[in-house]
Design a protein around this motif. Sequence first.
Motif, PDB file in Angstrom:
ATOM      1  N   ARG A 133       0.812  -1.210   0.000  1.00  0.00           N
ATOM      2  CA  ARG A 133       0.000   0.000   0.000  1.00  0.00           C
ATOM      3  C   ARG A 133       0.846   1.261   0.000  1.00  0.00           C
ATOM      4  O   ARG A 133       0.528   2.226  -0.693  1.00  0.00           O
ATOM      5  N   ALA A 134       1.922   1.271   0.800  1.00  0.00           N
ATOM      6  CA  ALA A 134       2.736   2.483   0.913  1.00  0.00           C
ATOM      7  C   ALA A 134       4.072   2.119   1.534  1.00  0.00           C
ATOM      8  O   ALA A 134       4.263   1.020   2.080  1.00  0.00           O
ATOM      9  N   THR A 135       5.018   3.068   1.451  1.00  0.00           N
ATOM     10  CA  THR A 135       6.347   2.905   2.040  1.00  0.00           C
ATOM     11  C   THR A 135       6.671   4.144   2.867  1.00  0.00           C
ATOM     12  O   THR A 135       6.443   5.275   2.418  1.00  0.00           O
ATOM     13  N   PHE A 136       7.227   3.916   4.057  1.00  0.00           N
ATOM     14  CA  PHE A 136       7.619   4.994   4.960  1.00  0.00           C
ATOM     15  C   PHE A 136       9.072   4.790   5.371  1.00  0.00           C
ATOM     16  O   PHE A 136       9.608   3.679   5.294  1.00  0.00           O
ATOM     17  N   ASP A 137       9.702   5.869   5.852  1.00  0.00           N
ATOM     18  CA  ASP A 137      11.081   5.733   6.317  1.00  0.00           C
ATOM     19  C   ASP A 137      11.105   5.291   7.776  1.00  0.00           C
ATOM     20  O   ASP A 137      10.057   5.036   8.392  1.00  0.00           O
ATOM     21  N   ALA A 138      12.295   5.195   8.346  1.00  0.00           N
ATOM     22  CA  ALA A 138      12.461   4.663   9.691  1.00  0.00           C
ATOM     23  C   ALA A 138      11.786   5.503  10.762  1.00  0.00           C
ATOM     24  O   ALA A 138      11.489   5.013  11.850  1.00  0.00           O
ATOM     25  N   ARG A 139      11.506   6.778  10.460  1.00  0.00           N
ATOM     26  CA  ARG A 139      10.836   7.651  11.421  1.00  0.00           C
ATOM     27  C   ARG A 139       9.331   7.732  11.193  1.00  0.00           C
ATOM     28  O   ARG A 139       8.647   8.505  11.839  1.00  0.00           O
ATOM     29  N   GLY A 140       8.849   6.963  10.215  1.00  0.00           N
ATOM     30  CA  GLY A 140       7.416   6.947   9.957  1.00  0.00           C
ATOM     31  C   GLY A 140       6.946   8.057   9.048  1.00  0.00           C
ATOM     32  O   GLY A 140       5.770   8.411   9.052  1.00  0.00           O
ATOM     33  N   ARG A 141       7.862   8.571   8.212  1.00  0.00           N
ATOM     34  CA  ARG A 141       7.497   9.614   7.255  1.00  0.00           C
ATOM     35  C   ARG A 141       7.322   8.991   5.878  1.00  0.00           C
ATOM     36  O   ARG A 141       8.088   8.097   5.496  1.00  0.00           O
ATOM     37  N   PRO A 142       6.347   9.461   5.094  1.00  0.00           N
ATOM     38  CA  PRO A 142       6.140   8.876   3.764  1.00  0.00           C
ATOM     39  C   PRO A 142       7.391   8.973   2.903  1.00  0.00           C
ATOM     40  O   PRO A 142       8.096   9.991   2.909  1.00  0.00           O
ATOM     41  N   ARG A 143       7.642   7.914   2.163  1.00  0.00           N
ATOM     42  CA  ARG A 143       8.765   7.911   1.232  1.00  0.00           C
ATOM     43  C   ARG A 143       8.505   8.924   0.121  1.00  0.00           C
ATOM     44  O   ARG A 143       7.393   9.034  -0.391  1.00  0.00           O
ATOM     45  N   GLU A 144       9.540   9.654  -0.259  1.00  0.00           N
ATOM     46  CA  GLU A 144       9.417  10.648  -1.316  1.00  0.00           C
ATOM     47  C   GLU A 144       9.866  10.032  -2.640  1.00  0.00           C
ATOM     48  O   GLU A 144      11.038   9.727  -2.831  1.00  0.00           O
ATOM     49  N   GLY A 145       8.913   9.840  -3.547  1.00  0.00           N
ATOM     50  CA  GLY A 145       9.230   9.278  -4.849  1.00  0.00           C
ATOM     51  C   GLY A 145       9.806   7.884  -4.744  1.00  0.00           C
ATOM     52  O   GLY A 145       9.296   7.026  -4.027  1.00  0.00           O
ATOM     53  N   THR A 146      10.924   7.665  -5.442  1.00  0.00           N
ATOM     54  CA  THR A 146      11.587   6.353  -5.414  1.00  0.00           C
ATOM     55  C   THR A 146      12.929   6.441  -4.682  1.00  0.00           C
ATOM     56  O   THR A 146      13.823   5.635  -4.926  1.00  0.00           O
ATOM     57  N   ALA A 147      13.055   7.417  -3.793  1.00  0.00           N
ATOM     58  CA  ALA A 147      14.309   7.593  -3.070  1.00  0.00           C
ATOM     59  C   ALA A 147      14.693   6.324  -2.318  1.00  0.00           C
ATOM     60  O   ALA A 147      13.861   5.662  -1.712  1.00  0.00           O
ATOM     61  N   ARG A 148      15.973   5.971  -2.372  1.00  0.00           N
ATOM     62  CA  ARG A 148      16.453   4.806  -1.642  1.00  0.00           C
ATOM     63  C   ARG A 148      16.483   5.097  -0.150  1.00  0.00           C
ATOM     64  O   ARG A 148      16.912   6.183   0.263  1.00  0.00           O
TER      65      ARG A 148
END
Length: 261
Positions: free
Chosen positions: A235-250
């Motif tokens: 459904r979605a991807t977030f970073d380690a702090r729980g923020r939405p991933r921006e685009g396809t950033a690694r």
Amino acid sequence: MTSDLGGGLYLDPALYDVVNAQGTAREIDALDRVARRCAARSGPGAVWLEPGCGTGRYLRVLARRGRRVRGYDSLPAMLAYARARLVRGGGDWRLAAGSFTDPAADLVDLGPADVAFCPVNSLRHLADDGAVLAHLAQIAALLAPDGVYLVGIDLHHENRVIEEDVWEGARGGLHVTQVVQYLPPAAGDRRERVIVEVMATRPRGVEHRSHRYDLRTYTEREWRALVDGSALRRRATFDARGRPREGTARLPYQIEVLEPR
């Protein structure tokens, strides 16, 4: 006295809990941010489920925050430790014996979960696609129809080098230092070797524990293809702090949100 014991921390829940407990609340904060955005219910009164719950360190924090917590693990010593700590903390909790791929009735009896979660690369312990697919089918059966599964995973990128982490923890007269090395896979291999060295200092002496195991690696493409063929969908991807991933950033570590199909 100095002793050298195999098996790392998994044979001693107290050592495992001491060295890993620091930062648990921050990890739950991140999972909670994701759950608030993606789950129909995640706040006080919601059911949170953790497969492979170990010592219950995450469940304890969630229970203190008013969540109804459920967990299962295949190691009796871990379950006994988790149960003893949850009893002391109170709250609505239930534990069961079960593995990552076992659809046992005891797990179904835990009731449907609003939020299931599997942080810090625990899913990568599963050795092949078949085991992961069985696990995701298990979770799909345990989730409420509008529930979500939050998977914390580090996806593999090319040209990785040897990495090392150091953790320290103390409780009472016990001090634990853990040094972990991650050896990238050889060409054509998908196994990342993890080498763990632990020093536990108590009033009666020092213990040295060593442990080695493999984590299966996934590129972004491999991970997406595997989930696409499973009982859940991304459904979605977030970073380690729980923020939405921006685009396809690694991301060095990401929280994947999966939901029932």
